[in-house]
Enzyme design. Structure first.
Site, PDB file in Angstrom:
ATOM      1  N   TYR A  40      22.637  10.470  20.956  1.00 26.19           N
ATOM      2  CA  TYR A  40      22.428  10.173  19.657  1.00 26.19           C
ATOM      3  C   TYR A  40      23.118  11.250  18.845  1.00 26.19           C
ATOM      4  O   TYR A  40      23.483  11.000  17.830  1.00 26.19           O
ATOM      5  CB  TYR A  40      21.232   9.798  19.219  1.00 26.19           C
ATOM      6  CG  TYR A  40      20.551   8.683  20.116  1.00 26.19           C
ATOM      7  CD1 TYR A  40      20.682   7.546  19.620  1.00 26.19           C
ATOM      8  CD2 TYR A  40      19.846   8.932  21.307  1.00 26.19           C
ATOM      9  CE1 TYR A  40      20.081   6.383  20.332  1.00 26.19           C
ATOM     10  CE2 TYR A  40      19.251   7.850  21.659  1.00 26.19           C
ATOM     11  CZ  TYR A  40      19.377   6.572  21.545  1.00 26.19           C
ATOM     12  OH  TYR A  40      19.044   5.428  22.233  1.00 26.19           O
TER      13      TYR A  40
ATOM     14  N   VAL B  54      14.451   5.516  22.603  1.00 29.19           N
ATOM     15  CA  VAL B  54      15.103   6.554  21.984  1.00 29.19           C
ATOM     16  C   VAL B  54      14.972   7.703  23.334  1.00 29.19           C
ATOM     17  O   VAL B  54      14.114   7.447  23.871  1.00 29.19           O
ATOM     18  CB  VAL B  54      14.353   7.164  20.630  1.00 29.19           C
ATOM     19  CG1 VAL B  54      14.871   6.160  19.646  1.00 29.19           C
ATOM     20  CG2 VAL B  54      13.142   7.353  20.986  1.00 29.19           C
ATOM     21  N   CYS B  55      15.908   8.611  23.116  1.00 26.73           N
ATOM     22  CA  CYS B  55      16.034   9.584  24.180  1.00 26.73           C
ATOM     23  C   CYS B  55      14.962  10.743  23.994  1.00 26.73           C
ATOM     24  O   CYS B  55      14.516  11.187  24.987  1.00 26.73           O
ATOM     25  CB  CYS B  55      17.276  10.246  24.450  1.00 26.73           C
ATOM     26  SG  CYS B  55      17.705  11.096  23.004  1.00 26.73           S
ATOM     27  N   SER B  56      14.649  10.857  22.780  1.00 20.45           N
ATOM     28  CA  SER B  56      13.507  11.934  22.523  1.00 20.45           C
ATOM     29  C   SER B  56      12.446  11.549  21.889  1.00 20.45           C
ATOM     30  O   SER B  56      12.063  11.599  20.646  1.00 20.45           O
ATOM     31  CB  SER B  56      14.233  13.117  21.884  1.00 20.45           C
ATOM     32  OG  SER B  56      15.153  12.699  20.816  1.00 20.45           O
TER      33      SER B  56
END
Lengths: 182, 171
Positions: A40, B54-56
């Site tokens: 992201y 989401v990645c985090s």
């Protein structure tokens, strides 16, 4: 009784310690907490570049490290590499190179191939990383983010207030314009 | 102020309440009880579901902030209605370093006891509690839909607990 929602604020003010692009007196300061291995953040990278181009000297951009190493095993290495490059005056060059080459992480010869283009000593760069000379600084960035309400990456702050919108060009530009007028 | 039940900030257990005890599975053959941690602060992080896109995410952030939580000798427990096998896969994938408890059967019973259950969607709300070493709720917070609350509120609550008269840093 309802409490009004208030976006969190930056607890560590932008200052001398920071890596910044754009004039110190700019009306708008955009701070990014980022992780070099986060997809992201990789997606946000060209958007920030476009914003910097559009706003020119009206904007100061600051990057702070927020490596989520349990999800991204190479994020710490990348953060240390950019900080080690800063010791040779090449923070932004290496910051950009990392975001432009996220798929090359883990390739040990990557920086050697870039040595001439970057005009830095890869040997010194790698020594700085191997000796973890910049870990304290990265940890300070990380904890300043945690205490400012950073809950993932990328997280942006505009003039010290967390930006809770979508990290895309149009909404970011609109928020920056509004902050400039405020 | 809405009355449709979606805004239930007043419904989660407030500071000063006794933290309801519970026993939930952390692995197929291991149980974790709140009472196991008496004498230490416990962070209860109720969340809607494993595998948020989401990645985090919130749980990943807590894994990363764990050294700070450990300075307060605090235990972190993640709780959702997901089954134990999805918890194990999620924890492995995100390299989580704290237990995820399965509020699976009867579904959401512990979440309901804390006022942290979204009955319309059948998931735990995103609610945080810091339980003090005596087993009382010292701090609680319900996040709006879709907002990862981060770790700052938890750390501030743990700091405040440490400043409580008569309490010494135990880490």
């Amino acid at each position: 009784m309802t409490e009004r929602y208030q976006a969190p604020r930056l607890t560590l003010p932008v200052g001398e310690r920071d890596h910044a692009e754009g004039p110190p007196g700019a009306r708008v300061v955009l701070v990014e907490y980022g992780d070099y291995q986060c997809p992201y953040c990789g997606a946000a990278y060209p958007i920030v570049k476009r914003i910097q181009k559009a706003l020119g000297p009206r904007l100061r951009f600051v990057f702070r490290n927020f490596p989520i190493t349990n999800a991204h095993p190479q994020a710490q290495w990348a953060a240390e590499t950019a900080e080690a490059a800063a010791a040779q005056g090449k923070f932004w060059e290496v910051h950009d190179l990392l975001y432009e080459n996220q798929s090359s992480f883990g390739d040990p010869a990557f920086f050697t191939r870039q040595e001439r283009k970057l005009k830095l000593s890869v040997e010194r760069l790698e020594q700085g990383v191997a000796q973890h000379l910049y870990l304290d600084r990265i940890q300070e960035d990380f904890m300043s983010g945690v205490r400012s309400g950073v809950n993932g990456t990328p997280t942006f702050f505009i003039n010290g207030v967390r930006y809770d919108g979508y990290p895309d060009y149009a909404p970011l530009i609109a928020a920056l314009d509004e902050a400039e007028k405020a | 102020m809405t009355t449709d039940g979606r805004h239930k900030a007043s419904s989660i257990l407030r500071p000063g309440s006794k933290a309801p005890d519970f026993t939930l599975k952390s692995t197929p053959d291991q149980n974790v009880s709140l009472g196991d941690f008496r004498g230490r602060p416990v962070v209860l992080a109720f969340y809607p579901a494993d595998w948020s896109p989401v990645c985090s995410d919130q749980m990943g952030l807590y894994a990363q902030v764990m050294p700070e939580f450990k300075k307060f000798n605090a235990e972190v427990l993640g709780i959702s209605v997901d089954g134990i096998w999805t918890h194990l896969a999620f924890a492995k994938d995100r390299r989580l370093n704290f237990p995820l408890l399965s509020d699976f059967e009867p579904k959401g019973a512990v979440s309901r006891a804390y006022g942290a259950y979204e009955a319309q969607v059948g998931e735990s709300a995103r609610a945080l509690f810091v339980v003090d070493p005596k087993g009382d709720i010292a701090w609680s917070m319900l996040s709006p839909d879709g907002v990862n609350p981060g770790a700052d509120g938890i750390l501030s609550a743990l700091e405040a607990l440490e400043r409580t008269p008569g309490r010494k840093r135990s880490a």
